[in-house]
Design an enzyme around this catalytic site. Sequence first.
Site, PDB file in Angstrom:
ATOM      1  N   CYS A 242     -16.556 -21.624  15.631  1.00 42.55           N
ATOM      2  CA  CYS A 242     -15.602 -21.427  16.730  1.00 42.55           C
ATOM      3  C   CYS A 242     -14.772 -22.692  16.911  1.00 42.55           C
ATOM      4  O   CYS A 242     -15.239 -23.789  16.580  1.00 42.55           O
ATOM      5  CB  CYS A 242     -16.334 -21.138  18.039  1.00 42.55           C
ATOM      6  SG  CYS A 242     -17.416 -19.718  17.953  1.00 42.55           S
TER       7      CYS A 242
ATOM      8  N   ARG B 133     -24.134 -16.078  21.850  1.00 38.76           N
ATOM      9  CA  ARG B 133     -24.610 -16.185  20.456  1.00 38.76           C
ATOM     10  C   ARG B 133     -24.837 -17.640  20.084  1.00 38.76           C
ATOM     11  O   ARG B 133     -24.668 -18.038  18.946  1.00 38.76           O
ATOM     12  CB  ARG B 133     -23.589 -15.551  19.494  1.00 38.76           C
ATOM     13  CG  ARG B 133     -23.420 -14.070  19.687  1.00 38.76           C
ATOM     14  CD  ARG B 133     -22.931 -13.360  18.422  1.00 38.76           C
ATOM     15  NE  ARG B 133     -22.914 -11.928  18.660  1.00 38.76           N
ATOM     16  CZ  ARG B 133     -21.812 -11.226  18.893  1.00 38.76           C
ATOM     17  NH1 ARG B 133     -20.642 -11.816  18.878  1.00 38.76           N
ATOM     18  NH2 ARG B 133     -21.895  -9.935  19.118  1.00 38.76           N
TER      19      ARG B 133
ATOM     20  N   CYS C  31     -22.522 -19.605  25.798  1.00 42.06           N
ATOM     21  CA  CYS C  31     -22.314 -18.591  24.743  1.00 42.06           C
ATOM     22  C   CYS C  31     -23.545 -17.709  24.535  1.00 42.06           C
ATOM     23  O   CYS C  31     -24.661 -18.195  24.427  1.00 42.06           O
ATOM     24  CB  CYS C  31     -21.978 -19.291  23.431  1.00 42.06           C
ATOM     25  SG  CYS C  31     -21.859 -18.141  22.046  1.00 42.06           S
TER      26      CYS C  31
ATOM     27  N   LYS D  84     -23.971  -1.682  26.370  1.00 45.80           N
ATOM     28  CA  LYS D  84     -23.401  -2.097  27.647  1.00 45.80           C
ATOM     29  C   LYS D  84     -23.666  -1.053  28.729  1.00 45.80           C
ATOM     30  O   LYS D  84     -23.642   0.150  28.444  1.00 45.80           O
ATOM     31  CB  LYS D  84     -21.889  -2.254  27.522  1.00 45.80           C
ATOM     32  CG  LYS D  84     -21.479  -3.485  26.760  1.00 45.80           C
ATOM     33  CD  LYS D  84     -19.980  -3.640  26.725  1.00 45.80           C
ATOM     34  CE  LYS D  84     -19.636  -4.909  25.986  1.00 45.80           C
ATOM     35  NZ  LYS D  84     -20.205  -4.947  24.628  1.00 45.80           N
TER      36      LYS D  84
ATOM     37  N   CYS E  65     -18.659 -22.797  23.738  1.00 43.25           N
ATOM     38  CA  CYS E  65     -18.801 -22.535  25.171  1.00 43.25           C
ATOM     39  C   CYS E  65     -20.274 -22.746  25.524  1.00 43.25           C
ATOM     40  O   CYS E  65     -21.167 -22.255  24.817  1.00 43.25           O
ATOM     41  CB  CYS E  65     -18.394 -21.099  25.471  1.00 43.25           C
ATOM     42  SG  CYS E  65     -16.804 -20.664  24.731  1.00 43.25           S
TER      43      CYS E  65
ATOM     44  N   ARG F  95     -18.330   2.573  15.901  1.00 43.80           N
ATOM     45  CA  ARG F  95     -17.754   1.234  15.725  1.00 43.80           C
ATOM     46  C   ARG F  95     -18.819   0.241  15.283  1.00 43.80           C
ATOM     47  O   ARG F  95     -19.999   0.421  15.598  1.00 43.80           O
ATOM     48  CB  ARG F  95     -17.066   0.757  17.001  1.00 43.80           C
ATOM     49  CG  ARG F  95     -17.939   0.789  18.246  1.00 43.80           C
ATOM     50  CD  ARG F  95     -17.024   0.962  19.471  1.00 43.80           C
ATOM     51  NE  ARG F  95     -17.750   0.942  20.727  1.00 43.80           N
ATOM     52  CZ  ARG F  95     -18.280   2.013  21.309  1.00 43.80           C
ATOM     53  NH1 ARG F  95     -18.218   3.206  20.721  1.00 43.80           N
ATOM     54  NH2 ARG F  95     -18.888   1.915  22.470  1.00 43.80           N
TER      55      ARG F  95
ATOM     56  N   ARG G 226     -24.191  -0.752  16.629  1.00 48.19           N
ATOM     57  CA  ARG G 226     -24.945  -0.414  17.841  1.00 48.19           C
ATOM     58  C   ARG G 226     -24.491   0.943  18.385  1.00 48.19           C
ATOM     59  O   ARG G 226     -25.286   1.698  18.932  1.00 48.19           O
ATOM     60  CB  ARG G 226     -24.693  -1.499  18.891  1.00 48.19           C
ATOM     61  CG  ARG G 226     -25.683  -1.536  20.021  1.00 48.19           C
ATOM     62  CD  ARG G 226     -25.312  -2.570  21.099  1.00 48.19           C
ATOM     63  NE  ARG G 226     -24.627  -3.746  20.654  1.00 48.19           N
ATOM     64  CZ  ARG G 226     -25.210  -4.915  20.363  1.00 48.19           C
ATOM     65  NH1 ARG G 226     -26.515  -5.042  20.476  1.00 48.19           N
ATOM     66  NH2 ARG G 226     -24.486  -5.951  19.967  1.00 48.19           N
ATOM     67  N   TYR G 227     -23.203   1.225  18.269  1.00 50.92           N
ATOM     68  CA  TYR G 227     -22.627   2.473  18.773  1.00 50.92           C
ATOM     69  C   TYR G 227     -22.138   3.266  17.570  1.00 50.92           C
ATOM     70  O   TYR G 227     -21.706   2.681  16.571  1.00 50.92           O
ATOM     71  CB  TYR G 227     -21.440   2.176  19.686  1.00 50.92           C
ATOM     72  CG  TYR G 227     -21.743   1.231  20.830  1.00 50.92           C
ATOM     73  CD1 TYR G 227     -22.317   1.698  22.005  1.00 50.92           C
ATOM     74  CD2 TYR G 227     -21.446  -0.117  20.735  1.00 50.92           C
ATOM     75  CE1 TYR G 227     -22.586   0.828  23.050  1.00 50.92           C
ATOM     76  CE2 TYR G 227     -21.710  -0.997  21.772  1.00 50.92           C
ATOM     77  CZ  TYR G 227     -22.282  -0.521  22.937  1.00 50.92           C
ATOM     78  OH  TYR G 227     -22.547  -1.377  23.969  1.00 50.92           O
TER      79      TYR G 227
ATOM     80  N   ASP H  13     -25.136 -13.257  29.842  1.00 48.72           N
ATOM     81  CA  ASP H  13     -26.332 -12.833  29.104  1.00 48.72           C
ATOM     82  C   ASP H  13     -27.457 -13.848  29.246  1.00 48.72           C
ATOM     83  O   ASP H  13     -27.232 -14.990  29.626  1.00 48.72           O
ATOM     84  CB  ASP H  13     -25.967 -12.638  27.629  1.00 48.72           C
ATOM     85  CG  ASP H  13     -24.982 -11.499  27.452  1.00 48.72           C
ATOM     86  OD1 ASP H  13     -25.237 -10.419  28.009  1.00 48.72           O
ATOM     87  OD2 ASP H  13     -23.944 -11.704  26.794  1.00 48.72           O
TER      88      ASP H  13
ATOM     89  N   ASP I 269     -24.680  -6.356  29.218  1.00 50.75           N
ATOM     90  CA  ASP I 269     -25.294  -5.965  27.954  1.00 50.75           C
ATOM     91  C   ASP I 269     -26.798  -5.911  28.184  1.00 50.75           C
ATOM     92  O   ASP I 269     -27.417  -6.941  28.488  1.00 50.75           O
ATOM     93  CB  ASP I 269     -24.948  -6.981  26.858  1.00 50.75           C
ATOM     94  CG  ASP I 269     -23.790  -6.513  26.012  1.00 50.75           C
ATOM     95  OD1 ASP I 269     -23.966  -5.514  25.290  1.00 50.75           O
ATOM     96  OD2 ASP I 269     -22.716  -7.127  26.105  1.00 50.75           O
TER      97      ASP I 269
END
Length: 346
Positions: free
Chosen positions: A101, A110, A108, A315, A105, A92, A88-89, A271, A308
């Site tokens: 996981c 994702r 979450c 971000k 959560c 990185r 995205r950037y 999100d 985001d």
Amino acid sequence: MSTLRTPRELVDNGLIAPEGLAGIERVAERYAIAISPAMADLIDKADPSDPIALQFVPQTAELATTPEEREDPIGDLAHSPVEGIVHRYPDRVLLKAVHVCPVYCRFCFRREMVGPQGLGTLIPDALDRAFAYIAEHSEIWEVILTGGDPLVLSPRRLSELMQRLAAIDHVKIVRFHTRVPVVEPERVDESLIAALKASGKTTYVALHANHPRELTPAARKACARLVDSGIVMLSQSVLLKGINDHPETLAALMRALVETRIKPYYLHHPDLAPGTSHFRLSLEEGRALVAGLRGRISGLCQPTYVLDIPGGYGKAVIAPDTVSERGGCYTISDFRGGEHAYPPQE
Ligand code: SF4
């Protein structure tokens, strides 16, 4: 006790009422459940609003999806040139080697990708293509292992990933995003720590924690082992209604992190993930909470409040509204709400 994964196990352990079983079974058909022993122990079953339970125990509210919610809320897919990579950037990439996981959560971002029904672990060919992409793009300075939680991989698998990254000269920084030191602190042993390091690379570990009670003595010891080994630790937290949307709770969380030698990094606005509207505050509420941290806690403890942007635009910092301008003169607000001209008008 082992990790709780089914609605029936949640009933048997007193985490949901038997009459709620049918509703939670419908949630479980869509979203994965996992509550590690450390988190199950930390839940205060006598408190219906327990902030640890709210993070991990499913609720039927998750079945309600609002029009603005989306399956890929931060737009990973739009920036995925090969499977497992999000670029995205410019300097990185995310490397999503695993979509499993140790806990799931409920908020979450994702949640459509992680879990047993999610995208799984990258098959060897896909992993080869992901490493080839990183090797071919000399602008990639940092690789962020996320997922899923990369620290669920065995030390042997983690070590293999690190050795492959070590062979790519232009990658200088490897960052792991994880909840493991909090939710499965016993995993953070010498062999795991050794696997996170590679010659010529600097390793960062960004811990995901949302409430000060998560920093238990065992979690603090796990983090101390990482920091003592020379790994730099950062934190990321999500601002969540009913869990940490109070200045005292946020202050206690950030102080606990700094005491544990973890620099607070990001405080994420939640999100637009499906079925998570019961966790979301408005941006104005979030901004007021973050403004309330100024002055209240040391600069060391201040996270950067970010959103985001839906669609994959990256971000954006949601700064408190402290500066206004009129006719070339600025007015700056201090942390008590006092206003001051800049430059000062004599
Ligand atoms: S550990 Fe991270 S990726 Fe896994 S369920 Fe929680 S927020 Fe999602």
